[in-house]
Design a protein around this motif. Structure first.
Motif, PDB file in Angstrom:
ATOM      1  N   ARG A  19       1.201   8.533  10.952  1.00  0.00           N
ATOM      2  CA  ARG A  19       1.685   7.147  11.085  1.00  0.00           C
ATOM      3  C   ARG A  19       0.811   6.381  12.077  1.00  0.00           C
ATOM      4  N   ALA A  22      -2.233   5.467  10.212  1.00  0.00           N
ATOM      5  CA  ALA A  22      -1.952   4.351   9.299  1.00  0.00           C
ATOM      6  C   ALA A  22      -1.959   3.023  10.063  1.00  0.00           C
ATOM      7  N   GLU A  23      -1.480   3.053  11.288  1.00  0.00           N
ATOM      8  CA  GLU A  23      -1.471   1.833  12.098  1.00  0.00           C
ATOM      9  C   GLU A  23      -2.906   1.372  12.402  1.00  0.00           C
ATOM     10  N   LYS A  26      -4.233  -0.193   9.224  1.00  0.00           N
ATOM     11  CA  LYS A  26      -3.683  -1.546   9.029  1.00  0.00           C
ATOM     12  C   LYS A  26      -4.364  -2.549   9.959  1.00  0.00           C
ATOM     13  N   GLN A  29      -8.316  -2.774   8.602  1.00  0.00           N
ATOM     14  CA  GLN A  29      -8.737  -2.722   7.206  1.00  0.00           C
ATOM     15  C   GLN A  29      -9.319  -4.047   6.700  1.00  0.00           C
TER      16      GLN A  29
ATOM     17  N   PRO B  24      -4.507  -8.140   2.268  1.00  0.00           N
ATOM     18  CA  PRO B  24      -3.231  -7.463   2.540  1.00  0.00           C
ATOM     19  C   PRO B  24      -3.421  -5.963   2.738  1.00  0.00           C
ATOM     20  N   ALA B  25      -2.679  -5.427   3.709  1.00  0.00           N
ATOM     21  CA  ALA B  25      -2.938  -4.050   4.148  1.00  0.00           C
ATOM     22  C   ALA B  25      -2.236  -2.999   3.303  1.00  0.00           C
ATOM     23  N   GLU B  26      -1.093  -3.356   2.696  1.00  0.00           N
ATOM     24  CA  GLU B  26      -0.182  -2.315   2.202  1.00  0.00           C
ATOM     25  C   GLU B  26      -0.823  -1.359   1.190  1.00  0.00           C
ATOM     26  N   ASN B  27      -1.309  -1.904   0.087  1.00  0.00           N
ATOM     27  CA  ASN B  27      -1.854  -1.032  -0.964  1.00  0.00           C
ATOM     28  C   ASN B  27      -3.083  -0.269  -0.479  1.00  0.00           C
ATOM     29  N   THR B  29      -3.854   0.576   2.606  1.00  0.00           N
ATOM     30  CA  THR B  29      -3.474   1.616   3.562  1.00  0.00           C
ATOM     31  C   THR B  29      -2.863   2.815   2.832  1.00  0.00           C
ATOM     32  N   MET B  30      -2.017   2.522   1.832  1.00  0.00           N
ATOM     33  CA  MET B  30      -1.420   3.625   1.065  1.00  0.00           C
ATOM     34  C   MET B  30      -2.492   4.447   0.360  1.00  0.00           C
TER      35      MET B  30
END
Lengths: 180, 108
Positions: A19, A22-23, A26, A29, B24-27, B29-30
């Motif tokens: 996690r 992942a931070e 984010k 990115q 956008p980060a979501e996809n 990052t996943m």
């Protein structure tokens, strides 16, 4: 409370805390994906692939991050190395024709077109000049930070930036909006 | 514009910086997280703690069930001297170190 980069890195290394990683992803990115777009002539799919490879490489090598430079500087070094590795391996980057070198001035003035045109202009520079100019002009990094990120001597970085800017100026002069 | 005048270029980069898109980060990052190598069991720190705790608990249990008095008398009867005990103890310590090393390097 938001943890700083160093605290997140410590969590990843000590506890394999995904996690925390992942931070970090984010957090950086968008910048890395934008930089890869600028390096690849705004090839969105390739840029995202390289950005993913960048973060996977960061995860694999995080224990080698010494912490004497900023994490973002180290991250840009890995992003640049991923781009170079891809370029050496595939050699798919075709030289642009003259029509492509000069950005289209009359089609649209939307922001994305401006970024794409800038990326295509940057694509005419050798990789080291391209990344140096991008980091200097867009992210306003110092010469020494860029030298650290690209693992190149300071003098070479200064020369790359100067030559790259001169070359870009010649290409973009007709396109850049007049000052009012 | 003189040769060293980069104002237009600088204006262009300033415009690009001001309008840098946020992706956008979501996809993304996943996708990155899905490709991370599987967590390979426990961290080194945790492994060390487990080995230390296991050794301490095992030693404690051994002490409670070991007939130390009888052993001492046996040593007397068999004429064990201290050097033999030291050799056996040293061998056991080396074995424990070897097992710890193998555990820490994921070989067992």
């Amino acid at each position: 409370m938001e943890l700083d980069d160093k605290a997140l890195i410590t969590r990843v290394l000590d506890n394999r805390d995904q996690r925390a990683f992942a931070e970090l992803v984010k957090r950086y990115q968008s910048q890395i994906r934008y930089s890869q777009r600028q390096l690849t002539g705004w090839d969105e799919a390739l840029a995202d692939d390289l950005a993913q490879e960048t973060f996977l490489s960061v995860y694999r090598n995080l224990s080698k991050f010494r912490g004497d430079a900023k994490f973002s500087t180290w991250l840009y070094r890995i992003a640049y190395n991923c781009f170079l590795q891809h370029k050496r391996a595939s050699r798919i980057e075709e030289p642009l024709g003259d029509d492509d070198v000069t950005p289209d001035t009359g089609t649209t003035d939307s922001d994305i077109d401006m970024h794409r045109d800038l990326a295509r202009a940057l694509q005419t520079l050798p990789p080291a000049q391209r990344m140096a100019v991008h980091l200097y002009c867009h992210y306003e990094m110092s010469h020494s930070e860029i030298a650290e990120a690209l693992d190149r001597p300071l003098g070479s970085v200064k020369s790359d930036i100067q030559r790259g800017r001169e070359r870009l100026k010649a290409q973009l002069e007709a396109w850049a909006p007049e000052k009012t | 514009m003189s040769e060293n005048d980069f104002s237009k270029l600088d204006d262009l980069f300033a415009s690009a910086k001001a309008s840098e898109p946020y992706f956008p980060a979501e996809n993304f990052t996943m996708a990155v997280m899905a490709q991370l190598p599987e967590a390979e069991g426990l961290s080194d720190k945790t492994k060390n703690l487990v080995v230390l705790l296991g050794t301490a608990i095992g030693s404690g249990l051994a002490c409670t069930v070991m007939p130390i008095g009888e052993l001492a008398r046996s040593f007397d009867m068999l004429s064990f001297d201290l050097s033999a005990v030291a050799v056996v103890g040293g061998a056991m310590m080396l074995a424990a170190c070897g097992i710890t090393f193998l555990a820490q390097t994921d070989r067992i």
